[in-house]
Design a protein around this motif. Structure first.
Motif, PDB file in Angstrom:
ATOM      1  N   ASP A 120       0.844  -1.190   0.000  1.00 44.44           N
ATOM      2  CA  ASP A 120       0.000   0.000   0.000  1.00 44.44           C
ATOM      3  C   ASP A 120       0.882   1.244   0.000  1.00 44.44           C
ATOM      4  OD1 ASP A 120      -2.299   1.473  -0.066  1.00 44.44           O
ATOM      5  OD2 ASP A 120      -2.709   1.330   2.079  1.00 44.44           O
ATOM      6  N   SER A 121       0.336   2.340  -0.518  1.00 43.73           N
ATOM      7  CA  SER A 121       1.065   3.604  -0.574  1.00 43.73           C
ATOM      8  C   SER A 121       0.075   4.757  -0.596  1.00 43.73           C
ATOM      9  CB  SER A 121       1.950   3.646  -1.821  1.00 43.73           C
ATOM     10  OG  SER A 121       2.670   4.864  -1.892  1.00 43.73           O
ATOM     11  N   LYS A 122       0.412   5.838   0.077  1.00 44.29           N
ATOM     12  CA  LYS A 122      -0.424   7.043   0.079  1.00 44.29           C
ATOM     13  C   LYS A 122       0.441   8.248  -0.266  1.00 44.29           C
ATOM     14  CE  LYS A 122      -4.464   5.367   1.306  1.00 44.29           C
ATOM     15  NZ  LYS A 122      -4.103   3.956   1.148  1.00 44.29           N
ATOM     16  N   THR A 123      -0.161   9.223  -0.955  1.00 43.75           N
ATOM     17  CA  THR A 123       0.570  10.400  -1.427  1.00 43.75           C
ATOM     18  C   THR A 123       0.085  11.661  -0.730  1.00 43.75           C
ATOM     19  OG1 THR A 123       0.926   9.401  -3.603  1.00 43.75           O
ATOM     20  CG2 THR A 123       1.150  11.797  -3.446  1.00 43.75           C
ATOM     21  N   ILE A 124       1.045  12.511  -0.347  1.00 47.52           N
ATOM     22  CA  ILE A 124       0.760  13.827   0.231  1.00 47.52           C
ATOM     23  C   ILE A 124       1.452  14.873  -0.636  1.00 47.52           C
ATOM     24  CG2 ILE A 124       0.947  15.329   2.245  1.00 47.52           C
ATOM     25  CD1 ILE A 124       1.206  12.828   3.968  1.00 47.52           C
ATOM     26  N   THR A 125       0.690  15.842  -1.131  1.00 45.81           N
ATOM     27  CA  THR A 125       1.244  16.912  -1.956  1.00 45.81           C
ATOM     28  C   THR A 125       1.704  18.062  -1.064  1.00 45.81           C
ATOM     29  OG1 THR A 125      -0.182  16.337  -3.818  1.00 45.81           O
ATOM     30  CG2 THR A 125       0.770  18.550  -3.811  1.00 45.81           C
ATOM     31  N   VAL A 126       2.947  18.524  -1.288  1.00 45.45           N
ATOM     32  CA  VAL A 126       3.514  19.649  -0.544  1.00 45.45           C
ATOM     33  C   VAL A 126       3.758  20.799  -1.520  1.00 45.45           C
ATOM     34  CG1 VAL A 126       5.441  20.468   0.857  1.00 45.45           C
ATOM     35  CG2 VAL A 126       4.575  18.131   1.164  1.00 45.45           C
ATOM     36  N   ASP A 127       3.229  21.978  -1.193  1.00 43.92           N
ATOM     37  CA  ASP A 127       3.396  23.144  -2.070  1.00 43.92           C
ATOM     38  C   ASP A 127       3.306  24.407  -1.230  1.00 43.92           C
ATOM     39  OD1 ASP A 127       3.805  24.628  -4.320  1.00 43.92           O
ATOM     40  OD2 ASP A 127       2.012  23.948  -5.386  1.00 43.92           O
ATOM     41  N   GLN A 128       3.594  25.558  -1.891  1.00 48.86           N
ATOM     42  CA  GLN A 128       3.594  26.835  -1.176  1.00 48.86           C
ATOM     43  C   GLN A 128       2.206  27.450  -1.051  1.00 48.86           C
ATOM     44  OE1 GLN A 128       7.075  29.549  -2.103  1.00 48.86           O
ATOM     45  NE2 GLN A 128       7.207  28.209  -3.874  1.00 48.86           N
ATOM     46  N   VAL A 129       1.266  27.050  -1.900  1.00 47.79           N
ATOM     47  CA  VAL A 129      -0.078  27.631  -1.833  1.00 47.79           C
ATOM     48  C   VAL A 129      -0.826  27.048  -0.643  1.00 47.79           C
ATOM     49  CG1 VAL A 129      -0.163  28.013  -4.317  1.00 47.79           C
ATOM     50  CG2 VAL A 129      -1.048  25.870  -3.387  1.00 47.79           C
ATOM     51  N   PRO A 130      -1.836  27.767  -0.150  1.00 44.68           N
ATOM     52  CA  PRO A 130      -2.549  27.301   1.054  1.00 44.68           C
ATOM     53  C   PRO A 130      -3.371  26.042   0.776  1.00 44.68           C
ATOM     54  CG  PRO A 130      -3.632  29.218   0.106  1.00 44.68           C
ATOM     55  CD  PRO A 130      -2.342  29.063  -0.636  1.00 44.68           C
ATOM     56  N   PRO A 131      -3.744  25.318   1.814  1.00 45.50           N
ATOM     57  CA  PRO A 131      -4.621  24.155   1.640  1.00 45.50           C
ATOM     58  C   PRO A 131      -6.023  24.602   1.245  1.00 45.50           C
ATOM     59  CG  PRO A 131      -4.271  24.587   3.966  1.00 45.50           C
ATOM     60  CD  PRO A 131      -3.353  25.505   3.227  1.00 45.50           C
ATOM     61  N   PRO A 132      -6.779  23.768   0.565  1.00 48.69           N
ATOM     62  CA  PRO A 132      -8.135  24.175   0.157  1.00 48.69           C
ATOM     63  C   PRO A 132      -9.056  24.344   1.353  1.00 48.69           C
ATOM     64  CG  PRO A 132      -7.762  21.845  -0.306  1.00 48.69           C
ATOM     65  CD  PRO A 132      -6.440  22.414   0.098  1.00 48.69           C
ATOM     66  N   PRO A 133     -10.028  25.252   1.256  1.00 48.67           N
ATOM     67  CA  PRO A 133     -10.996  25.433   2.343  1.00 48.67           C
ATOM     68  C   PRO A 133     -11.922  24.219   2.437  1.00 48.67           C
ATOM     69  CG  PRO A 133     -11.005  27.280   0.787  1.00 48.67           C
ATOM     70  CD  PRO A 133     -10.255  26.169   0.144  1.00 48.67           C
ATOM     71  N   SER A 134     -12.714  24.179   3.515  1.00 52.90           N
ATOM     72  CA  SER A 134     -13.682  23.098   3.715  1.00 52.90           C
ATOM     73  C   SER A 134     -15.044  23.700   4.017  1.00 52.90           C
ATOM     74  CB  SER A 134     -13.256  22.191   4.873  1.00 52.90           C
ATOM     75  OG  SER A 134     -12.008  21.582   4.608  1.00 52.90           O
ATOM     76  N   PHE A 135     -16.070  23.272   3.278  1.00 47.66           N
ATOM     77  CA  PHE A 135     -17.424  23.743   3.542  1.00 47.66           C
ATOM     78  C   PHE A 135     -17.950  23.108   4.828  1.00 47.66           C
ATOM     79  CE2 PHE A 135     -17.700  24.772  -1.073  1.00 47.66           C
ATOM     80  CZ  PHE A 135     -18.155  26.072  -0.945  1.00 47.66           C
ATOM     81  N   ILE A 136     -18.737  23.882   5.558  1.00 50.55           N
ATOM     82  CA  ILE A 136     -19.434  23.381   6.745  1.00 50.55           C
ATOM     83  C   ILE A 136     -20.883  23.156   6.345  1.00 50.55           C
ATOM     84  CG2 ILE A 136     -20.144  23.889   9.108  1.00 50.55           C
ATOM     85  CD1 ILE A 136     -17.711  25.714   9.323  1.00 50.55           C
ATOM     86  N   SER A 137     -21.385  21.972   6.602  1.00 46.23           N
ATOM     87  CA  SER A 137     -22.741  21.619   6.181  1.00 46.23           C
ATOM     88  C   SER A 137     -23.778  22.561   6.768  1.00 46.23           C
ATOM     89  CB  SER A 137     -23.043  20.178   6.596  1.00 46.23           C
ATOM     90  OG  SER A 137     -24.360  19.818   6.213  1.00 46.23           O
ATOM     91  N   GLN A 138     -24.670  23.049   5.900  1.00 45.51           N
ATOM     92  CA  GLN A 138     -25.772  23.911   6.319  1.00 45.51           C
ATOM     93  C   GLN A 138     -27.069  23.346   5.733  1.00 45.51           C
ATOM     94  OE1 GLN A 138     -25.833  26.430   8.340  1.00 45.51           O
ATOM     95  NE2 GLN A 138     -23.646  26.809   8.621  1.00 45.51           N
ATOM     96  N   PRO A 139     -28.207  23.525   6.422  1.00 46.40           N
ATOM     97  CA  PRO A 139     -29.482  23.038   5.880  1.00 46.40           C
ATOM     98  C   PRO A 139     -29.804  23.719   4.555  1.00 46.40           C
ATOM     99  CG  PRO A 139     -29.697  23.689   8.189  1.00 46.40           C
ATOM    100  CD  PRO A 139     -28.364  24.173   7.738  1.00 46.40           C
ATOM    101  N   ASP A 140     -30.281  22.940   3.577  1.00 49.38           N
ATOM    102  CA  ASP A 140     -30.764  23.552   2.340  1.00 49.38           C
ATOM    103  C   ASP A 140     -32.285  23.387   2.283  1.00 49.38           C
ATOM    104  OD1 ASP A 140     -30.980  20.867   1.841  1.00 49.38           O
ATOM    105  OD2 ASP A 140     -30.021  20.915  -0.126  1.00 49.38           O
ATOM    106  N   ARG A 141     -32.898  23.758   1.158  1.00 50.25           N
ATOM    107  CA  ARG A 141     -34.357  23.751   0.989  1.00 50.25           C
ATOM    108  C   ARG A 141     -35.038  24.605   2.067  1.00 50.25           C
ATOM    109  NH1 ARG A 141     -35.498  19.283  -2.469  1.00 50.25           N
ATOM    110  NH2 ARG A 141     -33.724  17.849  -2.609  1.00 50.25           N
ATOM    111  N   VAL A 142     -34.345  25.650   2.512  1.00 55.59           N
ATOM    112  CA  VAL A 142     -34.881  26.532   3.550  1.00 55.59           C
ATOM    113  C   VAL A 142     -35.519  27.762   2.934  1.00 55.59           C
ATOM    114  CG1 VAL A 142     -34.258  28.008   5.493  1.00 55.59           C
ATOM    115  CG2 VAL A 142     -33.285  25.723   5.309  1.00 55.59           C
ATOM    116  N   ASN A 143     -34.880  28.337   1.932  1.00 53.37           N
ATOM    117  CA  ASN A 143     -35.379  29.542   1.284  1.00 53.37           C
ATOM    118  C   ASN A 143     -35.460  29.297  -0.221  1.00 53.37           C
ATOM    119  OD1 ASN A 143     -35.257  32.407   0.098  1.00 53.37           O
ATOM    120  ND2 ASN A 143     -35.518  32.784   2.285  1.00 53.37           N
ATOM    121  N   SER A 144     -36.451  29.868  -0.870  1.00 48.75           N
ATOM    122  CA  SER A 144     -36.661  29.622  -2.297  1.00 48.75           C
ATOM    123  C   SER A 144     -35.728  30.426  -3.191  1.00 48.75           C
ATOM    124  CB  SER A 144     -38.111  29.936  -2.677  1.00 48.75           C
ATOM    125  OG  SER A 144     -38.415  31.299  -2.402  1.00 48.75           O
TER     126      SER A 144
END
Length: 295
Positions: A120-144
């Motif tokens: 088995d093998s896993k890869t980690i990318t190292v670079d100077q740019v920042p890591p990607p953001p992460s969305f926080i789950s929010q309820p949908d179907r709330v407003n039209s």
């Protein structure tokens, strides 16, 4: 087995010294090959600083394994700037000192079984740019016509802004072009209220972080659907909360306005029906009088 990994240093802080926890339980029998897991897939590195990468081996308790690190396919050896060690029997660390451009790239952590075969093998990318953001789950179907988006973003450097994109979720093919928005960095929770959306429609969103070193990879794709007022929803499940920006009160009055419009339309229709009935009766009386006078 719960493994906790702390990424240290000004750089590697793929996420600025955040704590990662691997909650996956390791269960291997004597016939199972060893496997590798990593707490992250991307690491932000600042030139001239140190960074550390980590991988964890899951194996049968009596099996012996060998773990190695490589960069762009080239196996790494101990040196004055590269140091590998075990933090505990199943966790392997690679530490790079005073990172330079040549230290950027794809690092692989590989595990070999007792026969010397890589299982088995896993890869980690190292670079100077920042890591990607992460969305926080929010309820949908709330407003039209709107949807609240919330996310987190980290970097070893000050964040300048976020680049948000959204579009209609494609039914087939590549889909429509993305609509781009620039969202200023906020010291509090990062959020944005998308307005002007169509009712009962599915959308996609993605976001990137920008620092002086560049723009991150895209976040994981987020899909959400706006509320459809024409769909019958049980009273117990129908959303009754409307999100709106603090400085405006329009969103809070959506339901009131829709109810008011419905009442106005109902009253208008009733009034029209009354007028029409009166005209028909009046014409009927005139016709009767005309016939009487002619006779």
């Amino acid at each position: 087995i719960m493994n906790t990994v702390i990424i240290t240093g000004l750089v590697s802080t793929l996420v600025c010294g955040q704590v990662y926890t691997d909650t996956a339980l390791c269960h291997k029998t004597v016939r199972d090959p060893p496997s590798i897991s990593t707490p992250i897939w991307y690491s932000e590195a600042l030139l001239g600083s140190d960074f550390s990468l980590s991988c964890t081996v899951c194996k049968y308790k009596h099996h012996r394994v060998q773990v190695s690190w490589s960069l762009a396919g080239t196996r790494l050896a101990q040196s004055s700037t590269l140091h590998t060690y075990q933090k505990h029997p199943d966790q392997y660390i690679l530490r790079v000192r005073q990172a330079s451009i040549k230290d950027m790239g794809n690092y692989s952590c590989s595990v070999e079984n007792m026969e010397g075969k890589v299982t088995d093998s896993k890869t980690i990318t190292v670079d100077q740019v920042p890591p990607p953001p992460s969305f926080i789950s929010q309820p949908d179907r709330v407003n039209s016509s709107s949807q609240l988006l919330t996310w987190t973003g980290r970097s070893g450097l000050p964040i300048i802004q976020y680049l948000l994109e959204f579009r209609l979720s494609p039914v087939s093919g590549e889909g429509e072009d993305w609509v781009s928005l620039v969202i200023p960095y906020q010291t509090s929770t990062q959020s944005y209220l998308l307005r002007g959306l169509s009712p009962g429609t599915m959308y996609q969103a993605r976001i990137r972080t920008k620092t002086r070193n560049g723009i991150s990879h895209f976040s994981t794709l987020l899909q959400f659907t706006t509320y459809s007022p024409w769909t019958t929803i049980p009273t117990t499940t129908r959303p009754n909360t409307v999100f709106s920006l603090p400085q405006t009160g329009a969103g809070k009055n959506n339901d009131i306005m829709e109810t008011s419009r419905a009442k106005e339309l109902s009253s208008f229709s009733s009034g029209v029906r009354g007028v029409v009935s009166g005209v028909i009766l009046h014409l009927s009386l005139l016709g009767w009088l005309f016939v009487r006078s002619s006779g």
